[in-house]
Design a protein around this motif. Structure first.
Motif, PDB file in Angstrom:
ATOM      1  N   PHE A 331       0.838  -1.202   0.000  1.00  0.00           N
ATOM      2  CA  PHE A 331       0.000   0.000   0.000  1.00  0.00           C
ATOM      3  C   PHE A 331       0.870   1.247   0.000  1.00  0.00           C
ATOM      4  CE2 PHE A 331      -2.253   3.435   2.085  1.00  0.00           C
ATOM      5  CZ  PHE A 331      -3.527   3.374   1.549  1.00  0.00           C
ATOM      6  N   THR A 332       0.700   2.094  -1.019  1.00  0.00           N
ATOM      7  CA  THR A 332       1.354   3.397  -1.073  1.00  0.00           C
ATOM      8  C   THR A 332       0.329   4.420  -1.571  1.00  0.00           C
ATOM      9  OG1 THR A 332       2.114   3.344  -3.383  1.00  0.00           O
ATOM     10  CG2 THR A 332       3.503   2.228  -1.733  1.00  0.00           C
ATOM     11  N   TRP A 333       0.727   5.678  -1.571  1.00  0.00           N
ATOM     12  CA  TRP A 333      -0.180   6.752  -2.002  1.00  0.00           C
ATOM     13  C   TRP A 333       0.023   7.128  -3.464  1.00  0.00           C
ATOM     14  CZ3 TRP A 333      -3.804   7.312   1.478  1.00  0.00           C
ATOM     15  CH2 TRP A 333      -3.515   7.102   2.830  1.00  0.00           C
ATOM     16  N   VAL A 334       0.902   6.440  -4.163  1.00  0.00           N
ATOM     17  CA  VAL A 334       1.264   6.828  -5.534  1.00  0.00           C
ATOM     18  C   VAL A 334       0.058   6.791  -6.465  1.00  0.00           C
ATOM     19  CG1 VAL A 334       2.650   6.219  -7.558  1.00  0.00           C
ATOM     20  CG2 VAL A 334       3.660   6.101  -5.263  1.00  0.00           C
ATOM     21  N   SER A 335      -0.697   5.695  -6.442  1.00  0.00           N
ATOM     22  CA  SER A 335      -1.794   5.538  -7.402  1.00  0.00           C
ATOM     23  C   SER A 335      -2.919   6.542  -7.149  1.00  0.00           C
ATOM     24  CB  SER A 335      -2.340   4.110  -7.354  1.00  0.00           C
ATOM     25  OG  SER A 335      -2.705   3.748  -6.046  1.00  0.00           O
ATOM     26  N   ILE A 336      -3.294   6.781  -5.892  1.00  0.00           N
ATOM     27  CA  ILE A 336      -4.372   7.735  -5.624  1.00  0.00           C
ATOM     28  C   ILE A 336      -3.919   9.161  -5.944  1.00  0.00           C
ATOM     29  CG2 ILE A 336      -3.779   8.063  -3.174  1.00  0.00           C
ATOM     30  CD1 ILE A 336      -7.338   7.892  -4.648  1.00  0.00           C
ATOM     31  N   LYS A 337      -2.642   9.432  -5.762  1.00  0.00           N
ATOM     32  CA  LYS A 337      -2.113  10.755  -6.113  1.00  0.00           C
ATOM     33  C   LYS A 337      -2.179  10.970  -7.621  1.00  0.00           C
ATOM     34  CE  LYS A 337       2.104  13.556  -5.873  1.00  0.00           C
ATOM     35  NZ  LYS A 337       3.541  13.578  -5.488  1.00  0.00           N
ATOM     36  N   GLU A 338      -1.829   9.944  -8.390  1.00  0.00           N
ATOM     37  CA  GLU A 338      -1.873  10.060  -9.851  1.00  0.00           C
ATOM     38  C   GLU A 338      -3.303  10.273 -10.332  1.00  0.00           C
ATOM     39  OE1 GLU A 338      -0.596   7.540 -13.873  1.00  0.00           O
ATOM     40  OE2 GLU A 338      -0.601   6.562 -11.910  1.00  0.00           O
ATOM     41  N   VAL A 339      -4.238   9.499  -9.792  1.00  0.00           N
ATOM     42  CA  VAL A 339      -5.631   9.631 -10.203  1.00  0.00           C
ATOM     43  C   VAL A 339      -6.177  11.004  -9.835  1.00  0.00           C
ATOM     44  CG1 VAL A 339      -7.963   8.764  -9.770  1.00  0.00           C
ATOM     45  CG2 VAL A 339      -6.087   7.157 -10.123  1.00  0.00           C
ATOM     46  N   ALA A 340      -5.874  11.479  -8.628  1.00  0.00           N
ATOM     47  CA  ALA A 340      -6.356  12.791  -8.193  1.00  0.00           C
ATOM     48  C   ALA A 340      -5.819  13.897  -9.098  1.00  0.00           C
ATOM     49  CB  ALA A 340      -5.945  13.045  -6.745  1.00  0.00           C
ATOM     50  N   THR A 341      -4.552  13.787  -9.496  1.00  0.00           N
ATOM     51  CA  THR A 341      -3.929  14.804 -10.346  1.00  0.00           C
ATOM     52  C   THR A 341      -4.548  14.828 -11.728  1.00  0.00           C
ATOM     53  OG1 THR A 341      -1.822  14.576  -9.166  1.00  0.00           O
ATOM     54  CG2 THR A 341      -1.752  15.587 -11.341  1.00  0.00           C
ATOM     55  N   ASN A 435     -14.380   4.937 -16.553  1.00  0.00           N
ATOM     56  CA  ASN A 435     -14.893   4.759 -15.199  1.00  0.00           C
ATOM     57  C   ASN A 435     -13.717   4.901 -14.233  1.00  0.00           C
ATOM     58  OD1 ASN A 435     -16.978   4.361 -13.379  1.00  0.00           O
ATOM     59  ND2 ASN A 435     -16.939   2.133 -13.519  1.00  0.00           N
ATOM     60  N   ALA A 436     -13.976   5.514 -13.093  1.00  0.00           N
ATOM     61  CA  ALA A 436     -12.896   5.851 -12.164  1.00  0.00           C
ATOM     62  C   ALA A 436     -11.991   4.680 -11.782  1.00  0.00           C
ATOM     63  CB  ALA A 436     -13.478   6.510 -10.921  1.00  0.00           C
ATOM     64  N   PRO A 437     -12.557   3.498 -11.428  1.00  0.00           N
ATOM     65  CA  PRO A 437     -11.662   2.407 -10.996  1.00  0.00           C
ATOM     66  C   PRO A 437     -10.746   1.880 -12.092  1.00  0.00           C
ATOM     67  CG  PRO A 437     -13.949   1.663 -11.101  1.00  0.00           C
ATOM     68  CD  PRO A 437     -13.967   3.153 -11.232  1.00  0.00           C
ATOM     69  N   ASN A 438     -11.085   2.120 -13.371  1.00  0.00           N
ATOM     70  CA  ASN A 438     -10.219   1.647 -14.459  1.00  0.00           C
ATOM     71  C   ASN A 438      -8.801   2.168 -14.287  1.00  0.00           C
ATOM     72  OD1 ASN A 438     -12.791   1.007 -15.290  1.00  0.00           O
ATOM     73  ND2 ASN A 438     -12.627   1.930 -17.305  1.00  0.00           N
ATOM     74  N   SER A 443      -3.131   1.858 -12.353  1.00  0.00           N
ATOM     75  CA  SER A 443      -2.050   2.480 -11.582  1.00  0.00           C
ATOM     76  C   SER A 443      -1.501   1.521 -10.532  1.00  0.00           C
ATOM     77  CB  SER A 443      -2.565   3.763 -10.924  1.00  0.00           C
ATOM     78  OG  SER A 443      -1.532   4.444 -10.253  1.00  0.00           O
ATOM     79  N   ILE A 444      -2.387   0.792  -9.829  1.00  0.00           N
ATOM     80  CA  ILE A 444      -1.937  -0.162  -8.815  1.00  0.00           C
ATOM     81  C   ILE A 444      -1.162  -1.302  -9.469  1.00  0.00           C
ATOM     82  CG2 ILE A 444      -2.737  -1.881  -7.141  1.00  0.00           C
ATOM     83  CD1 ILE A 444      -5.040   0.015  -6.455  1.00  0.00           C
TER      84      ILE A 444
END
Length: 479
Positions: A331-341, A435-438, A443-444
């Protein structure tokens, strides 16, 4: 060069706006080429990771800011600061913020649940895992199911050399098609529920759900079996990457996070139900009660409650889950950071496209189930499928159908409603941004060293496997 482009864009929009005299209605005031910044944003996502991956990784935010300004600067010059502030606040506070907080909450909570034990990614195991995720998607949402199942799937297939196809079909099934059976499964269906469509009406999509799931899982089995046999023949074994020792029984740790998952799902449902009460909305006009941020921009108390509940669930998950679980989950914050950006840029540059669709949806000449299925699906592949669904639902309600389901936007025939629902949910799988989860799953997967297709490469997968499937759907259900 950029200055010249903006000046030309401004001058053309001024002429167009003066001709229409309807500056307050974006869909009628904006020309079709005002979607160019959105197209530029999509092309950047598609091309830069392919040709300059390291540069893209470090300059992603700059590209997002660039394309956002290419739209916002001329828009502000032509329509004025008030209209500019209104549209920025509306898209960011009312659309993007709830979207990213929901994604963040599910990402954090699901990251606190781990499946331990010996789970070897054989074709049969992969089919079972994807089937479980596909069924779960309608009850915990496509995003929730994707975040729960993607890590077990990745770990089970850690020993495999060829595994891209598994993740691609995971996106097809768990992140999209699986969400069609209840309004909780995907946001478009929840919007329909809020407009008078019965909660369990979506079960009418079960035959399509079963057909598509069976076909895709069968195709995946044969592809996966082919690669599996080749890997075994080459001498590759699960033991090459797994610890030696006896086979360990499967067990789940961090199960208390299911309580927080329930909090998040409950928050989403409450957000839609609370406006039925006088404390949250005017029962005559339908005006939402909330915090007035700017003229015309009101963040509803129901939306605030949803975001607070989701963030609380995420915080409790972080505080109560053992660090070793998240560590073993990679678990890291990389993927959620990329999606948010990326999605803040997509949401901002998407403003003209959604405005044009809203203004012109009823004049597209879409009248029968086949047309509704493909029109809704095609636009849901690139735009937010929730407002796209709403546009075509409203269009269908305005056709004056004599028979069908009575909704808040008019009577809609059952077949047309099925077509709109299936198009919005199923065809979100056609692109990474449908769709968002795609994008989150991609990313994960990349974070775990799985080589994923590029933007256009993924579209080639969908052209090969999804479009033929949707043609079958058309012939059976919407002809």
């Amino acid at each position: 060069m950029l200055l010249a482009y903006i000046l030309v864009l401004c001058s053309n929009i001024v002429v167009f706006a003066n001709e229409t005299g309807e500056q307050h209605n974006l869909g009628e005031s904006l020309p079709i080429w005002s979607v160019l910044p959105f197209v530029g944003m999509l092309l950047s996502i598609a091309v830069f990771p392919l040709v300059k991956p390291e540069w893209w990784e470090h300059h992603m935010l700059k590209v997002v800011i660039f394309w956002s300004l290419v739209f916002l600067v001329p828009f502000g010059v032509v329509f004025g600061s008030e209209m500019l502030i209104f549209n920025i606040l509306e898209i960011v506070l009312l659309d993007y913020l709830p979207f990213i907080i929901l994604l963040f909450g599910l990402f954090v909570v699901a990251g606190g649940i781990i499946l331990r034990g010996t789970l070897i990614g054989t074709p049969k195991v992969n089919i079972v895992l994807l089937l479980i995720g596909t069924i779960l998607a309608s009850w915990v949402g496509t995003t929730g199911a994707s975040m729960l199942l993607i890590r077990p799937v990745i770990r089970a297939n850690q020993w495999r050399e060829k595994k891209t196809h598994i993740i691609v079909f995971f996106i097809f099934l768990v992140s999209n098609i699986g969400g069609c059976l209840t309004p909780v499964g995907d946001p478009p269906l929840f919007l329909g529920f809020l407009r008078g469509i019965p909660f369990f009406w979506t079960l009418k999509l079960a035959p399509m759900f079963l057909l598509n799931t069976v076909i895709l899982l069968t195709v995946l089995y044969f592809i996966d079996h082919y690669y599996y046999k080749k890997e075994l023949a080459s001498g590759k074994s699960p033991r090459d990457v797994m610890d030696d020792g006896p086979k360990k029984p499967l067990r789940v740790e961090g199960l208390h996070n299911l309580i927080f998952m329930g909090m998040i799902i409950g928050a989403v449902i409450l957000n839609g139900v609370l406006p039925n009460f006088a404390a949250f909305a005017d029962q005559v006009t339908g005006e939402i009660h909330g915090v007035h941020i700017f003229e015309g921009v009101v963040v509803g108390y129901n939306s605030i409650l949803q975001m607070v509940m989701i963030l609380t669930a995420a915080l409790l998950s972080m505080k109560t889950t053992k660090k070793i679980i998240r560590s073993d989950n990679c678990f890291t914050w990389v993927s959620i950071k990329e999606v948010a950006t990326l999605f803040i840029g997509i949401f901002i540059t998407m403003i003209p496209a959604l405005a044009l669709l809203k203004a012109n949806g009823s004049s597209l000449g879409v009248t029968n189930p086949l047309e509704f299925f493909w029109a809704t699906g095609a636009l849901s592949s690139f735009l937010d499928n929730a407002p796209t669904y709403l546009v075509f639902l409203t269009t269908a309600g305005s056709l004056g159908m004599a028979k069908g389901l009575a909704t808040a936007v008019g009577t809609v025939s059952v077949k047309v409603l099925m077509a709109i629902s299936a198009g919005a949910v199923f065809m979100g799988a056609n692109t990474y941004i449908g769709n968002a989860p795609n994008f989150m799953v991609r990313s994960i997967a990349e974070e775990n060293k799985i080589v994923m297709p590029s933007f256009f490469g993924y579209m080639l997968w969908s052209l090969c496997f999804l479009i033929p499937l949707f043609l079958i759907d058309t012939l059976i259900f919407f002809r």
